[in-house]
Design a protein around this motif. Structure first.
Motif, PDB file in Angstrom:
ATOM      1  N   GLU A  83       2.721  29.662 -10.831  1.00  0.00           N
ATOM      2  CA  GLU A  83       3.445  28.049 -11.192  1.00  0.00           C
ATOM      3  C   GLU A  83       2.586  26.973 -11.991  1.00  0.00           C
ATOM      4  O   GLU A  83       3.362  26.506 -13.247  1.00  0.00           O
ATOM      5  CB  GLU A  83       3.579  27.189 -10.103  1.00  0.00           C
ATOM      6  N   LEU A  84       1.430  27.486 -12.526  1.00  0.00           N
ATOM      7  CA  LEU A  84       0.386  26.788 -13.684  1.00  0.00           C
ATOM      8  C   LEU A  84       0.319  27.717 -14.467  1.00  0.00           C
ATOM      9  O   LEU A  84       0.530  28.991 -15.074  1.00  0.00           O
ATOM     10  CB  LEU A  84      -0.780  26.720 -13.020  1.00  0.00           C
ATOM     11  N   SER A  85       0.439  26.843 -16.421  1.00  0.00           N
ATOM     12  CA  SER A  85       0.155  27.743 -17.389  1.00  0.00           C
ATOM     13  C   SER A  85      -1.335  27.805 -17.240  1.00  0.00           C
ATOM     14  O   SER A  85      -2.146  27.812 -17.297  1.00  0.00           O
ATOM     15  CB  SER A  85       0.722  27.158 -18.587  1.00  0.00           C
ATOM     16  N   TYR A  86      -1.706  29.173 -19.029  1.00  0.00           N
ATOM     17  CA  TYR A  86      -3.472  28.840 -19.328  1.00  0.00           C
ATOM     18  C   TYR A  86      -3.555  27.578 -20.118  1.00  0.00           C
ATOM     19  O   TYR A  86      -4.859  27.601 -19.204  1.00  0.00           O
ATOM     20  CB  TYR A  86      -2.557  29.941 -20.183  1.00  0.00           C
ATOM     21  N   VAL A  87      -2.186  27.058 -20.582  1.00  0.00           N
ATOM     22  CA  VAL A  87      -3.383  25.480 -20.261  1.00  0.00           C
ATOM     23  C   VAL A  87      -3.816  24.896 -19.708  1.00  0.00           C
ATOM     24  O   VAL A  87      -4.783  23.726 -19.351  1.00  0.00           O
ATOM     25  CB  VAL A  87      -2.716  24.762 -21.388  1.00  0.00           C
TER      26      VAL A  87
ATOM     27  N   PRO B  10      -6.902  44.258 -14.669  1.00  0.00           N
ATOM     28  CA  PRO B  10      -6.203  44.306 -16.048  1.00  0.00           C
ATOM     29  C   PRO B  10      -4.668  43.309 -15.288  1.00  0.00           C
ATOM     30  O   PRO B  10      -3.816  44.107 -14.607  1.00  0.00           O
ATOM     31  CB  PRO B  10      -6.258  45.403 -16.408  1.00  0.00           C
ATOM     32  N   GLY B  11      -4.885  42.451 -16.469  1.00  0.00           N
ATOM     33  CA  GLY B  11      -3.414  41.308 -16.206  1.00  0.00           C
ATOM     34  C   GLY B  11      -3.278  40.301 -15.339  1.00  0.00           C
ATOM     35  O   GLY B  11      -2.619  39.653 -15.747  1.00  0.00           O
ATOM     36  N   ASP B  12      -4.629  40.281 -14.228  1.00  0.00           N
ATOM     37  CA  ASP B  12      -4.392  38.871 -13.895  1.00  0.00           C
ATOM     38  C   ASP B  12      -4.556  37.967 -14.680  1.00  0.00           C
ATOM     39  O   ASP B  12      -5.302  38.068 -15.264  1.00  0.00           O
ATOM     40  CB  ASP B  12      -5.627  38.730 -12.735  1.00  0.00           C
ATOM     41  N   ARG B  13      -4.063  36.764 -14.655  1.00  0.00           N
ATOM     42  CA  ARG B  13      -4.126  35.441 -15.247  1.00  0.00           C
ATOM     43  C   ARG B  13      -5.921  34.615 -14.320  1.00  0.00           C
ATOM     44  O   ARG B  13      -5.444  34.817 -12.860  1.00  0.00           O
ATOM     45  CB  ARG B  13      -2.952  34.756 -14.588  1.00  0.00           C
ATOM     46  N   VAL B  14      -6.518  34.226 -15.053  1.00  0.00           N
ATOM     47  CA  VAL B  14      -7.390  33.692 -14.643  1.00  0.00           C
ATOM     48  C   VAL B  14      -8.144  32.468 -14.838  1.00  0.00           C
ATOM     49  O   VAL B  14      -7.910  32.396 -16.421  1.00  0.00           O
ATOM     50  CB  VAL B  14      -9.155  34.883 -14.117  1.00  0.00           C
ATOM     51  N   VAL B  15      -8.994  31.234 -14.456  1.00  0.00           N
ATOM     52  CA  VAL B  15      -9.131  30.049 -14.336  1.00  0.00           C
ATOM     53  C   VAL B  15     -11.259  30.975 -14.419  1.00  0.00           C
ATOM     54  O   VAL B  15     -11.382  31.417 -13.579  1.00  0.00           O
ATOM     55  CB  VAL B  15      -9.034  29.282 -14.285  1.00  0.00           C
TER      56      VAL B  15
ATOM     57  N   VAL C 202     -21.304  31.537 -29.126  1.00  0.00           N
ATOM     58  CA  VAL C 202     -19.613  31.168 -29.098  1.00  0.00           C
ATOM     59  C   VAL C 202     -19.130  29.739 -28.337  1.00  0.00           C
ATOM     60  O   VAL C 202     -19.495  30.120 -26.726  1.00  0.00           O
ATOM     61  CB  VAL C 202     -18.901  32.433 -28.807  1.00  0.00           C
ATOM     62  N   ALA C 203     -18.562  28.509 -28.687  1.00  0.00           N
ATOM     63  CA  ALA C 203     -18.463  27.828 -27.793  1.00  0.00           C
ATOM     64  C   ALA C 203     -17.524  27.831 -26.966  1.00  0.00           C
ATOM     65  O   ALA C 203     -16.916  28.614 -27.390  1.00  0.00           O
ATOM     66  CB  ALA C 203     -18.580  26.080 -29.088  1.00  0.00           C
ATOM     67  N   GLY C 204     -16.723  27.031 -26.008  1.00  0.00           N
ATOM     68  CA  GLY C 204     -16.139  27.301 -25.261  1.00  0.00           C
ATOM     69  C   GLY C 204     -15.950  26.870 -23.609  1.00  0.00           C
ATOM     70  O   GLY C 204     -16.026  28.121 -23.837  1.00  0.00           O
ATOM     71  N   HIS C 205     -16.611  25.908 -23.309  1.00  0.00           N
ATOM     72  CA  HIS C 205     -17.102  25.776 -21.820  1.00  0.00           C
ATOM     73  C   HIS C 205     -15.386  25.966 -20.831  1.00  0.00           C
ATOM     74  O   HIS C 205     -15.992  25.032 -19.660  1.00  0.00           O
ATOM     75  CB  HIS C 205     -17.812  25.273 -20.956  1.00  0.00           C
ATOM     76  N   GLU C 206     -14.406  25.950 -21.396  1.00  0.00           N
ATOM     77  CA  GLU C 206     -13.807  25.374 -20.878  1.00  0.00           C
ATOM     78  C   GLU C 206     -12.541  26.818 -20.529  1.00  0.00           C
ATOM     79  O   GLU C 206     -11.546  26.633 -21.330  1.00  0.00           O
ATOM     80  CB  GLU C 206     -12.772  23.855 -20.449  1.00  0.00           C
ATOM     81  N   PRO C 207     -12.412  27.292 -20.463  1.00  0.00           N
ATOM     82  CA  PRO C 207     -11.173  29.210 -20.747  1.00  0.00           C
ATOM     83  C   PRO C 207     -10.479  29.174 -19.720  1.00  0.00           C
ATOM     84  O   PRO C 207     -10.688  29.522 -18.511  1.00  0.00           O
ATOM     85  CB  PRO C 207     -12.997  30.304 -20.758  1.00  0.00           C
ATOM     86  N   SER C 208      -9.525  29.957 -20.360  1.00  0.00           N
ATOM     87  CA  SER C 208      -8.402  30.624 -19.056  1.00  0.00           C
ATOM     88  C   SER C 208      -8.163  31.727 -20.122  1.00  0.00           C
ATOM     89  O   SER C 208      -7.595  31.190 -20.897  1.00  0.00           O
ATOM     90  CB  SER C 208      -7.636  29.237 -18.989  1.00  0.00           C
ATOM     91  N   GLY C 209      -7.592  33.064 -19.528  1.00  0.00           N
ATOM     92  CA  GLY C 209      -7.390  34.048 -20.238  1.00  0.00           C
ATOM     93  C   GLY C 209      -6.928  34.982 -19.175  1.00  0.00           C
ATOM     94  O   GLY C 209      -6.306  34.362 -17.996  1.00  0.00           O
ATOM     95  N   GLU C 210      -5.985  36.451 -19.436  1.00  0.00           N
ATOM     96  CA  GLU C 210      -5.853  37.228 -19.381  1.00  0.00           C
ATOM     97  C   GLU C 210      -6.588  38.494 -18.681  1.00  0.00           C
ATOM     98  O   GLU C 210      -7.431  38.926 -20.163  1.00  0.00           O
ATOM     99  CB  GLU C 210      -4.948  38.360 -19.721  1.00  0.00           C
ATOM    100  N   VAL C 211      -7.012  39.208 -17.436  1.00  0.00           N
ATOM    101  CA  VAL C 211      -7.904  40.426 -17.981  1.00  0.00           C
ATOM    102  C   VAL C 211      -7.281  41.347 -18.214  1.00  0.00           C
ATOM    103  O   VAL C 211      -6.465  41.519 -18.063  1.00  0.00           O
ATOM    104  CB  VAL C 211      -8.106  40.589 -15.962  1.00  0.00           C
ATOM    105  N   VAL C 212      -8.221  42.173 -19.460  1.00  0.00           N
ATOM    106  CA  VAL C 212      -8.043  43.375 -19.950  1.00  0.00           C
ATOM    107  C   VAL C 212      -8.220  44.071 -19.850  1.00  0.00           C
ATOM    108  O   VAL C 212      -7.946  45.395 -20.092  1.00  0.00           O
ATOM    109  CB  VAL C 212      -8.497  43.135 -21.635  1.00  0.00           C
TER     110      VAL C 212
END
Length: 345
Positions: free
Chosen positions: A140-144, A81-86, A60-70
């Motif tokens: 303060e930072l967005s997922y993007v 779970p619920g943590d926002r991560v880079v 699966v492609a994409g090496h610049e990911p950001s998401g939420e731990v589930v």
């Protein structure tokens, strides 16, 4: 789960994969943003280079990911779970000298695997990540914002860190693609100025000006050398950075580095030749090669961005859903945009 792979020949393929379960020391992320890097275009989307760290293995492609731990696997001690991560986009062995220094990008062990290159990356609804490669994303930072930090902004920051850029510096950035735009934005926050950027693409010069990232945006044409000389009254810039990988741009950056100045080469690929005595030795110039960043410096950068109130997503000019990944890659491949990002609900 819906996922995207890159078969080469400038094509995108949608596939369905099982949602993975986290093993020991792993976390499952619900993807929120996954941006497209120029390296993806150069070494996977157009053509599979298939060598060393750029060997694409059909994942699966994409090496610049950001998401939420589930979900978290056994042995996880830091994330819940619920943590926002880079995600730092390389999973190294953790034992070699480079890994111990925090530069997972330079891991020398055969187990080294880059997300989106040798292990599944962020262009899917879920991503299985090693907890040790995840960094908390400040509120303060967005997922993007986070996705852009995971490679491009980390790369720009590392080069500026090597150059020790501060308010004492004037800066020239050759190549105003996403990494060059990132370098200009970060250097501005670090106090540098004036900042001048060059590029062969008119649209990228316009983006840099519209966002206020540079004080002057100059076409990288036959008149660029004279214009830069005039801009600095022949003194050159105390710091220069090439983000293009172009031989002409690298030469331009070195040529306009001031005596006792510092220059960093960031753009990948290609070659360059120059008069070493005239451009390097006699001017007492320090030349740096800079490849991505350390996980420690990336964590520092996230904190700085929150404190500076700087948002990498400002340079995103196009956003697409996962279903429109083909259009996203097509736009990124044109080389006329700012950053292109795939976003998730």
């Amino acid at each position: 789960m819906r996922s995207v792979v890159l078969p080469g020949n400038s094509t995108v393929e949608h596939v369905t994969r099982d949602v993975p379960e986290p093993g020991h020391g792993q976390v499952l992320l619900a993807m929120k943003a996954s941006s497209i890097c120029g390296s993806d275009i150069r070494a996977i989307y157009r053509e599979h280079l298939g060598r060393g760290p750029e060997a694409y293995q059909g994942v699966v492609a994409g090496h610049e990911p950001s998401g939420e731990v589930v979900a978290v696997g056994p042995g996880c001690h830091r994330l819940t779970p619920g943590d926002r991560v880079v995600v730092y986009h390389i999973a190294g062995c953790g034992m070699c000298e480079e890994c111990r220094r925090g530069y997972l990008i330079g891991c020398t062990d055969p187990s080294r695997a880059a997300y989106g290159w040798q292990r599944d990356g962020g262009h899917a609804e879920y991503l299985l990540a090693e907890e040790r490669t995840c960094l908390l994303l400040p509120e303060e930072l967005s997922y993007v914002d986070g996705a852009l930090v995971s490679c491009g902004y980390g790369t720009a920051y590392e080069a500026l860190h090597k150059l020790d850029v501060s308010g004492r510096d004037t800066l020239l950035v050759t190549g105003l693609g996403p990494v060059g735009l990132a370098a200009a934005q970060l250097a501005r926050a670090m106090g540098a100025g004036p900042i001048v950027g060059t590029d062969v693409v008119r649209e990228r010069l316009d983006v840099a000006v519209e966002l206020g990232l540079v004080d002057e945006a100059l076409p990288a044409d036959g008149a660029a050398d004279e214009r830069l000389t005039r801009f600095t009254d022949g003194r050159g810039f105390s710091a220069t950075l090439d983000a293009s990988g172009s031989a002409a741009a690298r030469h331009l950056a070195l040529s306009h580095t001031a005596r006792w100045g510092r220059c960093a080469f960031v753009g990948e690929g290609g070659e360059v030749s120059f008069d070493v005595s005239h451009l390097l030795i006699h001017k007492q110039v320090t030349l740096h090669g800079s490849w991505v960043t350390s996980i420690g410096h990336m964590e520092d950068l996230l904190g700085h961005l929150a404190r500076w109130e700087v948002h990498p997503e400002d340079i995103v000019t196009h956003r697409f859903g996962l279903a429109d990944a083909a259009a996203a890659y097509d736009h990124a491949d044109r080389g006329t945009t700012g950053k292109v990002c795939i976003v998730f609900p």
